[in-house]
Design a protein around this motif. Structure first.
Motif, PDB file in Angstrom:
ATOM      1  N   GLU B  12       0.836  -1.205   0.000  1.00 15.86           N
ATOM      2  CA  GLU B  12       0.000   0.000   0.000  1.00 15.86           C
ATOM      3  C   GLU B  12       0.869   1.253   0.000  1.00 15.86           C
ATOM      4  O   GLU B  12       0.586   2.218  -0.710  1.00 15.86           O
ATOM      5  CB  GLU B  12      -0.924   0.009   1.232  1.00 15.86           C
ATOM      6  CG  GLU B  12      -2.067  -0.978   1.164  1.00 15.86           C
ATOM      7  CD  GLU B  12      -2.953  -0.789  -0.050  1.00 15.86           C
ATOM      8  OE1 GLU B  12      -3.405   0.344  -0.297  1.00 15.86           O
ATOM      9  OE2 GLU B  12      -3.189  -1.784  -0.772  1.00 15.86           O
ATOM     10  N   ASN B 204     -11.585   8.652  -0.480  1.00 20.37           N
ATOM     11  CA  ASN B 204     -12.741   7.758  -0.610  1.00 20.37           C
ATOM     12  C   ASN B 204     -12.453   6.396   0.013  1.00 20.37           C
ATOM     13  O   ASN B 204     -13.261   5.838   0.749  1.00 20.37           O
ATOM     14  CB  ASN B 204     -13.101   7.549  -2.086  1.00 20.37           C
ATOM     15  CG  ASN B 204     -13.843   8.753  -2.617  1.00 20.37           C
ATOM     16  OD1 ASN B 204     -14.357   9.551  -1.848  1.00 20.37           O
ATOM     17  ND2 ASN B 204     -13.877   8.889  -3.934  1.00 20.37           N
ATOM     18  N   GLU B 205     -11.286   5.888  -0.349  1.00 24.50           N
ATOM     19  CA  GLU B 205     -10.880   4.570   0.143  1.00 24.50           C
ATOM     20  C   GLU B 205     -10.841   4.551   1.672  1.00 24.50           C
ATOM     21  O   GLU B 205     -11.331   3.615   2.314  1.00 24.50           O
ATOM     22  CB  GLU B 205      -9.488   4.258  -0.414  1.00 24.50           C
ATOM     23  CG  GLU B 205      -9.151   2.809  -0.389  1.00 24.50           C
ATOM     24  CD  GLU B 205      -7.823   2.537  -1.076  1.00 24.50           C
ATOM     25  OE1 GLU B 205      -7.145   1.639  -0.629  1.00 24.50           O
ATOM     26  OE2 GLU B 205      -7.491   3.258  -2.051  1.00 24.50           O
ATOM     27  N   ILE B 208     -14.342   4.546   3.166  1.00 26.19           N
ATOM     28  CA  ILE B 208     -14.935   3.202   3.105  1.00 26.19           C
ATOM     29  C   ILE B 208     -14.315   2.305   4.172  1.00 26.19           C
ATOM     30  O   ILE B 208     -15.006   1.567   4.874  1.00 26.19           O
ATOM     31  CB  ILE B 208     -14.773   2.607   1.689  1.00 26.19           C
ATOM     32  CG1 ILE B 208     -15.615   3.427   0.700  1.00 26.19           C
ATOM     33  CG2 ILE B 208     -15.181   1.136   1.650  1.00 26.19           C
ATOM     34  CD1 ILE B 208     -15.270   3.198  -0.746  1.00 26.19           C
ATOM     35  N   MET B 209     -12.989   2.400   4.292  1.00 26.79           N
ATOM     36  CA  MET B 209     -12.296   1.573   5.291  1.00 26.79           C
ATOM     37  C   MET B 209     -12.838   1.849   6.697  1.00 26.79           C
ATOM     38  O   MET B 209     -13.038   0.935   7.494  1.00 26.79           O
ATOM     39  CB  MET B 209     -10.788   1.858   5.261  1.00 26.79           C
ATOM     40  CG  MET B 209     -10.094   1.260   4.051  1.00 26.79           C
ATOM     41  SD  MET B 209      -8.447   1.930   3.831  1.00 26.79           S
ATOM     42  CE  MET B 209      -7.496   0.781   4.772  1.00 26.79           C
ATOM     43  N   TYR B 211     -15.847   2.999   7.491  1.00 26.25           N
ATOM     44  CA  TYR B 211     -17.209   2.467   7.642  1.00 26.25           C
ATOM     45  C   TYR B 211     -17.194   0.953   7.846  1.00 26.25           C
ATOM     46  O   TYR B 211     -18.037   0.407   8.541  1.00 26.25           O
ATOM     47  CB  TYR B 211     -18.054   2.805   6.420  1.00 26.25           C
ATOM     48  CG  TYR B 211     -18.524   4.231   6.406  1.00 26.25           C
ATOM     49  CD1 TYR B 211     -19.221   4.755   7.493  1.00 26.25           C
ATOM     50  CD2 TYR B 211     -18.279   5.051   5.320  1.00 26.25           C
ATOM     51  CE1 TYR B 211     -19.645   6.068   7.497  1.00 26.25           C
ATOM     52  CE2 TYR B 211     -18.703   6.369   5.312  1.00 26.25           C
ATOM     53  CZ  TYR B 211     -19.383   6.877   6.414  1.00 26.25           C
ATOM     54  OH  TYR B 211     -19.796   8.162   6.415  1.00 26.25           O
ATOM     55  N   ILE B 212     -16.246   0.303   7.194  1.00 29.64           N
ATOM     56  CA  ILE B 212     -16.204  -1.161   7.274  1.00 29.64           C
ATOM     57  C   ILE B 212     -15.639  -1.617   8.620  1.00 29.64           C
ATOM     58  O   ILE B 212     -15.867  -2.738   9.049  1.00 29.64           O
ATOM     59  CB  ILE B 212     -15.397  -1.741   6.091  1.00 29.64           C
ATOM     60  CG1 ILE B 212     -16.119  -1.416   4.777  1.00 29.64           C
ATOM     61  CG2 ILE B 212     -15.244  -3.245   6.206  1.00 29.64           C
ATOM     62  CD1 ILE B 212     -15.308  -1.724   3.547  1.00 29.64           C
ATOM     63  N   GLY B 213     -14.890  -0.732   9.265  1.00 28.33           N
ATOM     64  CA  GLY B 213     -14.388  -1.086  10.594  1.00 28.33           C
ATOM     65  C   GLY B 213     -12.876  -1.230  10.687  1.00 28.33           C
ATOM     66  O   GLY B 213     -12.381  -1.911  11.589  1.00 28.33           O
ATOM     67  N   ALA B 214     -12.161  -0.580   9.756  1.00 29.38           N
ATOM     68  CA  ALA B 214     -10.698  -0.622   9.855  1.00 29.38           C
ATOM     69  C   ALA B 214     -10.262   0.277  11.007  1.00 29.38           C
ATOM     70  O   ALA B 214     -10.823   1.358  11.198  1.00 29.38           O
ATOM     71  CB  ALA B 214     -10.076  -0.137   8.558  1.00 29.38           C
ATOM     72  N   THR B 215      -9.282  -0.170  11.764  1.00 29.33           N
ATOM     73  CA  THR B 215      -8.803   0.656  12.877  1.00 29.33           C
ATOM     74  C   THR B 215      -7.956   1.804  12.310  1.00 29.33           C
ATOM     75  O   THR B 215      -7.476   1.741  11.177  1.00 29.33           O
ATOM     76  CB  THR B 215      -7.932  -0.158  13.850  1.00 29.33           C
ATOM     77  OG1 THR B 215      -6.853  -0.690  13.103  1.00 29.33           O
ATOM     78  CG2 THR B 215      -8.706  -1.282  14.492  1.00 29.33           C
ATOM     79  N   LYS B 216      -7.781   2.819  13.136  1.00 30.50           N
ATOM     80  CA  LYS B 216      -6.990   3.983  12.688  1.00 30.50           C
ATOM     81  C   LYS B 216      -5.565   3.570  12.321  1.00 30.50           C
ATOM     82  O   LYS B 216      -4.990   4.044  11.360  1.00 30.50           O
ATOM     83  CB  LYS B 216      -6.960   5.036  13.792  1.00 30.50           C
ATOM     84  CG  LYS B 216      -8.210   5.883  13.791  1.00 30.50           C
ATOM     85  CD  LYS B 216      -8.215   6.839  14.945  1.00 30.50           C
ATOM     86  CE  LYS B 216      -9.557   7.559  14.984  1.00 30.50           C
ATOM     87  NZ  LYS B 216      -9.690   8.384  16.177  1.00 30.50           N
ATOM     88  N   PHE B 218      -4.556   0.688  11.273  1.00 36.65           N
ATOM     89  CA  PHE B 218      -4.557  -0.063  10.016  1.00 36.65           C
ATOM     90  C   PHE B 218      -4.572   0.913   8.833  1.00 36.65           C
ATOM     91  O   PHE B 218      -3.908   0.701   7.822  1.00 36.65           O
ATOM     92  CB  PHE B 218      -5.791  -0.977   9.956  1.00 36.65           C
ATOM     93  CG  PHE B 218      -5.766  -1.936   8.814  1.00 36.65           C
ATOM     94  CD1 PHE B 218      -5.222  -3.199   8.961  1.00 36.65           C
ATOM     95  CD2 PHE B 218      -6.261  -1.572   7.570  1.00 36.65           C
ATOM     96  CE1 PHE B 218      -5.181  -4.084   7.898  1.00 36.65           C
ATOM     97  CE2 PHE B 218      -6.229  -2.454   6.506  1.00 36.65           C
ATOM     98  CZ  PHE B 218      -5.690  -3.713   6.673  1.00 36.65           C
TER      99      PHE B 218
END
Lengths: 225, 298
Positions: B12, B204-205, B208-209, B211-216, B218
């Motif tokens: 990434e 945007n990405e 979305i991350m 909303y989906i539940g990615a931690t800060k 991450f």
């Protein structure tokens, strides 16, 4: 179980969007939240997503008290929710498969499990043949189905769909709604926020109507009046 | 469930660096320039130290006797000096000994000079006990008094010269520290902007991350790795350029000046590579953190 107890939401500019909401949704229910623009539907969704914190009252979702949830726990809470937006919010540079897999990758699901689960979810939303397509190569309805698949990816307890049919044609709208019902039959709680009268009246589910920040009607098998 | 996958974060970060190629190059170039300047100053200070060491015996003062001084006068002078405060010992070098030494060093020009033609006088090499400035100044004052009485022809106080060089080194160090501070601030500023651009291009990405539940962590770790990679690239490039320029230009240029010793780069190579990479990576991470701090607090 979702419980709103005397929830008041006042924005810093003084606008009171919700004025003492009391709402109880049991596990496995299908609920339409309806109302005109500015009624408070979006604020309700934001509170459910923990995008905003209520000025007053309590919101309980499963084991989480959203009025007390610390910031570091919000991502873990959100994994219990599957979110579907009006504008799909897909990643344009990823294929259908990758968009769904992405939701699992970011919560650290092992690659083997992702390879097994994504085709199964795409099959649930009837998109198996589109797994290699990019979002701009498929129709609006198909894009919304991808968004639905992504919402299901992490096996959430609750699906919140904010105007899921707002950007697609009526035929596709029915297909999306049928899919949401199918998901509900699988045991998930489904909350659909909409202002589309015809759809609400057609499906005859529980309808919660909000007007000027207050619940004015809450009826199973209700209509959008 | 496993949530730490280094390869994912690295990929990434690399993708993001490629996406903002121009800003990435600008960040690497500025940080690299900063490190080269740091390297240049460090090499200057190091070489001053090496040359100071060559003066060696910094705790010594040489006094030269009058050409016509008798044996008794020189012995008496040596005894007088030995009794002065802060004097450890006094070693006499006769003019014959000094001529031999001189002939060794200048064999081409003065190799055939005879003792009758000896232009040198006897000297006394004084080693002092304490390097305390006041005590050395007192000793110098006493020696100057003896000089004014006509017992000494000349005093060569290496301490004064060493002190001057040391002062010069401190001035260089002060300039170096200011340069370092300014350049590091500029580098951090450029990196902050690079990471901000990366954040904007992935807005945007990231949404979305979330909303989906990615931690800060991450979400932010690839940006921190991005800063680290910028620092690493700048550190390695700065090291290679500094080494090349030092060995090909500086060493060759100063080889003609025999009175100046130039340190061998190989001796300080490990310190340089580790230092450059460490400063580069830390600067990169600090830059990333500054751009992410607002995001991490929301």
């Amino acid at each position: 179980m979702i419980d709103f107890k005397n929830v008041v939401m006042e924005y810093p500019n003084g606008n009171v969007a919700l004025k003492g909401i009391n709402l109880h949704i049991d596990d496995g229910e299908f609920v339409f939240i309806v109302g005109q623009s500015g009624a408070g539907k979006t604020t309700l969704t934001k509170l459910l997503l923990c995008e905003e914190k209520a000025s007053n009252g309590h919101i309980i979702v499963g084991n989480y008290d959203l009025s007390r949830i610390p910031n570091y726990k919000i991502p873990h809470y959100r994994r219990k929710l599957g979110m579907v937006f009006q504008d799909f919010r897909l990643l344009p540079n990823k294929t259908v498969y990758e968009n769904v897999a992405f939701a699992m990758q970011i919560v650290g699901t092992p690659a083997r499990k992702i390879r097994r689960r994504v085709p199964a979810i795409l099959n649930t939303v009837n998109l198996s043949d589109k797994h290699n397509s990019f979002p701009d190569e498929i129709s609006g309805g198909e894009q919304q189905r991808v968004a639905l698949a992504r919402a299901l990816a992490n096996n959430p307890d609750v699906i919140v769909a904010d105007e899921p049919t707002g950007n697609i044609d009526p035929e596709m709208s029915l297909e999306i709604m049928n899919l949401l019902l199918k998901i509900n039959k699988l045991g998930k709680t489904v909350i659909v926020v909409t202002h589309e009268k015809e759809l609400v009246d057609y499906y005859q589910q529980r309808v919660v109507m909000i007007k000027e920040g207050v619940i004015v009607e809450d009826r199973v098998g209700g209509m959008f009046e | 469930m496993k949530s730490f996958r280094p390869l994912y974060f690295l990929i990434e970060a690399l993708k993001s660096l490629k996406r903002n190629g121009v800003m990435t190059l600008a960040s690497v170039a500025v940080l690299m320039s900063c490190l080269i300047v740091i390297g240049g100053f460090s090499l200057l200070v190091y070489n001053i130290d090496v040359n100071l060491e060559q003066f060696g015996e910094m705790n010594k003062i040489a006094v030269f006797c009058e050409f016509d001084a008798s044996e008794d006068e020189i012995t008496s002078l040596q005894k007088t000096i030995e009794e002065l405060d802060n004097v450890k010992d006094v070693v006499r070098h006769t003019k014959e000994e000094r001529l031999e030494e001189f002939k060794k060093d200048h064999v081409d020009a003065y190799g055939d000079i005879t003792s009758e033609e000896n232009p040198l006088s006897d000297s006394l090499e004084i080693t002092y006990k304490s390097t305390d400035t006041k005590k050395i100044e007192n000793l110098s004052y006493e020696l100057e008094k003896l000089k004014s009485e006509g017992q000494i022809r000349k005093i060569s106080n290496r301490y004064t010269l060493s002190k001057k060089i040391d002062n010069f080194k401190h001035t260089v160090m002060m300039i170096f520290i200011w340069f370092l501070a300014i350049l590091l601030v500029v580098s951090v500023f450029i990196i902050v902007n690079t990471i901000k651009l990366a954040l904007i291009s992935r807005k945007n990405e990231i949404g979305i991350m979330r909303y989906i539940g990615a931690t800060k962590w991450f979400i932010t770790l690839p940006f921190i790795i991005e800063g680290m990679l910028i620092g690493l690239a700048a550190g390695v490039l700065a090291f290679l350029i500094t080494k090349l320029v030092y060995n090909t230009v500086v060493v060759r240029a100063f080889n003609v000046a025999t009175f100046i010793s130039i340190a061998d780069f190989a001796r300080i190579e490990p310190t340089f590579i580790v230092g450059f990479i460490l400063i580069g990576v830390v600067t990169g991470v600090v830059g990333s953190f500054i751009s992410l701090v607002k995001y991490l607090n929301t």
